[in-house]
Design a protein around this motif. Sequence first.
Motif, short mmCIF file in Angstrom:
data_model
loop_
_atom_site.label_atom_id
_atom_site.label_comp_id
_atom_site.label_asym_id
_atom_site.label_seq_id
_atom_site.Cartn_x
_atom_site.Cartn_y
_atom_site.Cartn_z
N ARG A 104 7.85 14.81 -2.17
CA ARG A 104 7.13 14.04 -1.16
C ARG A 104 5.76 13.63 -1.73
N ALA A 105 5.48 12.36 -1.67
CA ALA A 105 4.22 11.84 -2.19
C ALA A 105 3.47 11.12 -1.08
N PRO A 106 2.43 11.74 -0.51
CA PRO A 106 1.63 11.05 0.51
C PRO A 106 0.94 9.83 -0.06
N ILE A 107 0.94 8.74 0.69
CA ILE A 107 0.36 7.48 0.20
C ILE A 107 -1.11 7.66 -0.14
N ASP A 108 -1.87 8.35 0.72
CA ASP A 108 -3.29 8.54 0.46
C ASP A 108 -3.52 9.35 -0.81
N TRP A 109 -2.65 10.29 -1.08
CA TRP A 109 -2.77 11.09 -2.30
C TRP A 109 -2.46 10.24 -3.52
N LEU A 110 -1.46 9.37 -3.41
CA LEU A 110 -1.14 8.47 -4.53
C LEU A 110 -2.34 7.61 -4.89
N ARG A 111 -3.11 7.21 -3.88
CA ARG A 111 -4.26 6.34 -4.14
C ARG A 111 -5.33 7.01 -4.99
N ASP A 112 -5.29 8.36 -5.09
CA ASP A 112 -6.23 9.04 -5.99
C ASP A 112 -5.95 8.70 -7.45
N HIS A 113 -4.70 8.31 -7.76
CA HIS A 113 -4.31 8.12 -9.16
C HIS A 113 -3.89 6.69 -9.51
N VAL A 114 -3.53 5.89 -8.50
CA VAL A 114 -3.06 4.55 -8.78
C VAL A 114 -3.56 3.64 -7.67
N ALA A 115 -3.80 2.38 -8.02
CA ALA A 115 -4.41 1.43 -7.08
C ALA A 115 -3.35 0.89 -6.12
N VAL A 116 -2.98 1.70 -5.12
CA VAL A 116 -2.08 1.23 -4.08
C VAL A 116 -2.89 0.37 -3.11
N PRO A 117 -2.48 -0.86 -2.83
CA PRO A 117 -3.24 -1.71 -1.92
C PRO A 117 -3.41 -1.06 -0.55
N GLU A 118 -4.53 -1.34 0.08
CA GLU A 118 -4.82 -0.73 1.38
C GLU A 118 -3.78 -1.06 2.42
N GLY A 119 -3.23 -2.24 2.37
CA GLY A 119 -2.26 -2.62 3.39
C GLY A 119 -0.85 -2.18 3.11
N ASP A 140 -1.68 9.85 11.06
CA ASP A 140 -1.32 8.44 10.94
C ASP A 140 -0.96 8.07 9.52
N ARG A 141 -0.99 9.04 8.61
CA ARG A 141 -0.71 8.74 7.21
C ARG A 141 0.78 8.83 6.94
N GLU A 142 1.23 8.08 5.92
CA GLU A 142 2.65 8.00 5.60
C GLU A 142 2.93 8.71 4.28
N THR A 143 4.15 9.21 4.18
CA THR A 143 4.59 9.93 2.98
C THR A 143 5.93 9.38 2.54
N VAL A 144 6.07 9.16 1.24
CA VAL A 144 7.33 8.71 0.65
C VAL A 144 8.02 9.90 0.01
N GLU A 145 9.29 10.09 0.34
CA GLU A 145 10.07 11.16 -0.30
C GLU A 145 11.10 10.51 -1.21
#
Length: 848
Positions: free
Chosen positions: A2-17, A174-179
């Motif tokens: 499981r990879a939380p989107i906000d946690w991914l943003r610590d390492h890669v530039a995931v767009p805000e939207g 309200d945060r999303e997680t990808v598994e």
Amino acid sequence: MRAPIDWLRDHVAVPEGAGAAEVAAALVSVGLEEEALHTGGVSGPLVVGRVLSLEKEPQKNGKTVNWCQVDVGDVNGTGEPQGIVCGAHNFHEGDLVVAILPGGSVTTPQGPMEVSARKTYGHVSAGMICSARELGIGEDHDGILVLTDWFAGDAAMLDRLVPGADAIPLLGLDRETVEVNVTPDRGYCFSVRGVAREYGHATGAAFTDPATALAAAAPAATDDGVPVELTDDAPIRGRAGCDRYVARVVRGIDVTAPTPSWMKVRLTEAGMRPISLAVDVTNYVMLDLGQPLHAFDLDRLGERVVVRRARAGERLTTLDDVERTLDPEDLLVTDGGETPLAIAGVMGGASSEVGPGTTDVLLEAAHFDPVTVARSARRHRLPSEASRRFERGVDPLLAPAAAQLAVDLLVRLGGGTADPAVTDVGTPAPAPVVTMDPGFPARIVGVEYPAQEVVAVLEQIGCTVDAGEGPLAVTPPSWRPDLRTAEDLVEEVARIHGYDRIPSVLPVPPGGSGLTHGQRVRRTVADLLAAQGLSEVWEAPFVGPDRLADLGLDVAAETARTVRIANPLSDEAPLMRTSLLSTMVDAVRRNVSRGAKDVALFEVGLVTDLAGEQRPAPTVDVGVLPDDDVLAAIRAAVPDQPRHVALLLAGDRDRAGWWGPGRRADLTDVLELVRALGEALAVDLVTSADAVAPWHPGRCARVSLADGTPVGHVGELHPKVVQRLGLPERTVGGELDLDVLTRAAEATVRAHTLATYPMAQSDVALVVDRSVPAATLEEVLRSGGGDLLEDVRLFDVYEGDQVGPGKRSLAYRLTFRSADRTMTTEEVSGLRDAAVAAAASAHGAVQR
């Protein structure tokens, strides 16, 4: 993973939207299968509430509930306190809690629950005060969530806790997680770092490897670190159980300090339960970077740590309070080489566990052999998050960076002090250099990949590429132990370039001869038998000595000419079959037991015919091409496996009905099927009387080619065999060597011109001894009748008083034909008399 989107943003530039669905689609494009998308399980008005009053009310059932007045601001539309009944007792007046108001929904162990105002315990409860488990951010359900405790030490968050504030963003609901489903060859994706890297490959988003800065900040090894010895007297496949061990010490930690809320939320989103600061820090680092760590209570350790294999009879009580008997293949972390402290890479021991009184911690970041860890985890039925990563391959260069991150977190959150002494022992094996022609991916995939693009893709995934004039020399990155061959690199090129960019083109079959001769023969045989009403079956080719004895075979002789299986599926069937009938009888018995009275079955399959002693075949490692001598030894160890066809008939061959009575299957039906097979393959088959097991001695026929080459036997099963196997009475069948028939069918079939002159027929009835086979007498008639004798047919058999005891009369119809004239009566009579004379000379036949 499981990879939380906000946690991914610590390492890669995931767009805000970008949402979870968009991120998951990008990961799927580079081969990571989407397992699920997760969001908070709470909806509706979820707010911060302050408990204004709390009245304890004992109930008749012995339970005490609290009638609470909770300030929820203006969210309820009135600004008045909200009356809520709560059964928990871990909070007091003035505490800040999480309240869900009517219209909201929370998750319970039984599923989603809609919250409404309802009367209970004499009050109308307008909402619910929530626990951590109901909010989906923890497993605690013994009491409700007190926000001042949850956000302890986080001044910024504590300032936002005002009655009526929306608690969903405060708690990260309200945060999303990808598994994603991580395949065994992509173990580096068992981390947020790995998933973020793949997202960068998929979208081109900038990826920042957190391990780079951490490795630069990690101090070098010193001579005064905790002594660690790596010993392995039983390596698996020549690979040491541990080839790197980093140990760091943090002193003066307050292990009772609360885990910060942001870390607890991230751990929960990633599917792990917050436990305590030390454990949460090691789990967080593992999830973030992919390097499992373990924390030991330093005061419970001796002067040195020894990593070794277990000794016979050793035992260890692991952290799950189970005492386990260790296996000599288990790799252990021990105290001075004597007392086991942990099963390396699987689970720690209770004796060195970090507890409430711990102040000094030894952090272990090691690289353990995947095969060793996998076997230990399965042997002890002890899967863990650590073993799941080690058995798939952990980056051997990651240990110092992971240890540094854990030290930084413990110092910052637990108030400890990092010991300047550092231990870093062992040298991991360097990644092998893979040689690949730049055009190889295009040849394998069928898509044109320019050499520059191949190099760019390989460098993008972290490889070092030496692109000279000839083949590429590629060194895979340390986190990709799965890249070992040129084919592995081709898969990476196709994956990063885009599977969706590989066109769907139907392959054009190359020109050829179609089916081989053997395949055509097998299809002809199977089609003919199926057309004759037989059903094809398949039986496993394993038998036991008892079955051979039931068939009346020589058990010792049959065992000597077959192969004994080293690891049989059943101890009762350890031998490879030498006959299809030995296993095919099970199909007949099974069908009869289920109500099928009339059975007609056939099977085409292999049997084993061992010549001499069984020889073991040499083994080679996977992925290594054996040399010619090894291949020859492997082939020499494989026994002959001729292909046979067998058939069995039981019950009626012609069924009864309005048209008349039925007819039981007998030997003539099997002989007719054999004759039809010979005609279909254009092979002359000769039958003669014989007596071999498992057939009835008086109802058995030997089938051979015209030159005498044996093909097989047909007949009626011996009554004792039928009785022992529980088969229907007078079951008939046969078994033929299909390989012999295949070779015989290779001969060219010559076409014969149809005769234009009439045939002449003459019948003879010959009295011979009952012991003379009809087929033998037929052959004598053929040889005596000369070249003009076209056909001989047996049409009647008589035994009785008119021929005398021990005799029988066989009536044959002789057909003569000349290719260039009409034969006269005198010619036909003369040839008939010559045939009869030959029979009289050979077998004493007398014409009736």
